[in-house]
Design an enzyme around this catalytic site. Sequence first.
Site, PDB file in Angstrom:
ATOM      1  N   GLU A 145     -10.957   1.901  18.668  1.00  0.00           N
ATOM      2  CA  GLU A 145     -12.124   2.098  17.808  1.00  0.00           C
ATOM      3  C   GLU A 145     -13.140   0.968  18.005  1.00  0.00           C
ATOM      4  OE1 GLU A 145     -10.867   0.286  13.527  1.00  0.00           O
ATOM      5  OE2 GLU A 145      -9.814   2.151  14.048  1.00  0.00           O
ATOM      6  N   ALA A 192      -3.169   3.230   8.773  1.00  0.00           N
ATOM      7  CA  ALA A 192      -2.523   1.991   9.193  1.00  0.00           C
ATOM      8  C   ALA A 192      -3.417   1.234  10.176  1.00  0.00           C
ATOM      9  CB  ALA A 192      -1.154   2.290   9.789  1.00  0.00           C
ATOM     10  N   ARG A 193      -3.213   1.477  11.445  1.00  0.00           N
ATOM     11  CA  ARG A 193      -4.011   0.864  12.501  1.00  0.00           C
ATOM     12  C   ARG A 193      -4.068   1.825  13.671  1.00  0.00           C
ATOM     13  NH1 ARG A 193      -5.931  -2.220   9.509  1.00  0.00           N
ATOM     14  NH2 ARG A 193      -6.213  -4.476   9.662  1.00  0.00           N
ATOM     15  N   ARG A 209      11.264  -0.763   7.847  1.00  0.00           N
ATOM     16  CA  ARG A 209      12.177  -1.629   8.610  1.00  0.00           C
ATOM     17  C   ARG A 209      13.397  -1.992   7.788  1.00  0.00           C
ATOM     18  NH1 ARG A 209       8.108  -6.195  10.701  1.00  0.00           N
ATOM     19  NH2 ARG A 209       7.323  -5.781   8.593  1.00  0.00           N
ATOM     20  N   HIS A 235     -12.812   4.037   9.537  1.00  0.00           N
ATOM     21  CA  HIS A 235     -12.089   2.837   9.101  1.00  0.00           C
ATOM     22  C   HIS A 235     -12.691   2.283   7.799  1.00  0.00           C
ATOM     23  CE1 HIS A 235      -9.414  -0.610  10.769  1.00  0.00           C
ATOM     24  NE2 HIS A 235      -9.358  -0.567   9.457  1.00  0.00           N
ATOM     25  N   ILE A 266       0.829  -1.198   0.000  1.00  0.00           N
ATOM     26  CA  ILE A 266       0.000   0.000   0.000  1.00  0.00           C
ATOM     27  C   ILE A 266       0.865   1.250   0.000  1.00  0.00           C
ATOM     28  CG2 ILE A 266      -1.751   1.288   1.278  1.00  0.00           C
ATOM     29  CD1 ILE A 266      -2.752  -1.457   2.333  1.00  0.00           C
TER      30      ILE A 266
END
Length: 331
Positions: free
Chosen positions: A269, A239-240, A179, A287, A158
């Site tokens: 959430e 993302a999250r 990373r 979301h 993504i």
Amino acid sequence: MSRPKILIARAISPEVVSTLQQHFDVTANPEDVAWSGAELIDRLQGMDGVLTTGSQRIDAALLAACPQLKICANMAVGYNNFDVAAMTAAGVQGTNAPDVLTETTADFGFALLMATARRISESEHYLRAGLWKDWRYDLFAGTEVHGSTLGILGMGRIGQAIAKRGAFGFGMKVIYHNRSQLQPALEAECKARYVGKEELLQTADHLVLVLPYTPEAHHTIGAAEIALMKPTATLINIARGGIVDDAALAKALAARQIAAAGLDVFEGEPAVHPDLLKVPNVVLTPHIASATAPTRLAMAQLAADNLIAYLGGKAPVTPVNQLDAATRRQK
């Protein structure tokens, strides 16, 4: 011979339910009730598989209470609702739904970036409230998108798709931190340059978060990181929840430490930090980054394909953990 039994934890596309009914004894949830952990355990009794949607927690306690369960198929690319180590130890297969949502999610991420930079939500609220009386040279003047610097934290599928939209569609300079650095050929495809995290924060005009959630990634962006950003910068999180310290972000937005933020995901959430609801310079969406009808259908179908393959004795299509024959749960 009796067919395997599966549970569909939330409402999904009816055509995918029909597909699954051709292979399994299916217990569905057409009312789309969000079950508690205890209710989920109760409904999983005697089930061989479950199709989850990302909000059902699969942990050691649940696995111990559901000894027949063999596979959990997540209808999402992320799987932080899975305790993967506990699933592997219990011999339970986990799967996710990557790839099928990449382009749709990247579209939304870029849409959220543009809405945030150009103050679309804030200006619409102003108009709807009847406050627009005249033209002003600085009325909801936002920040430039074209030609600006796009920073991406997390450069998976993504992230790469967002980079291409920015570089080739809007002439943006793309920098990223990950990373590990991408191969040169992939960097060239995205017209992206690898930088350290501190340089990313200090340099980006628009910072997009696309990294997976892990315990180590919790509050990757907090008060200290926001303090490094430009006062004209925007922050986009697709993302999250938990990647960003929402309380620290709300405080920074109120103080105009950064220009604005666009958030599709939140800590805890569907609850949203109340202070985020009080600041005008934030775009909030529930979301929905992957929410197009074709993509949500494809996500459910991939989860179904994983259930059909694994419970049919074949390898799962998109596993998140590796099991051998000796460690898999048997009947």
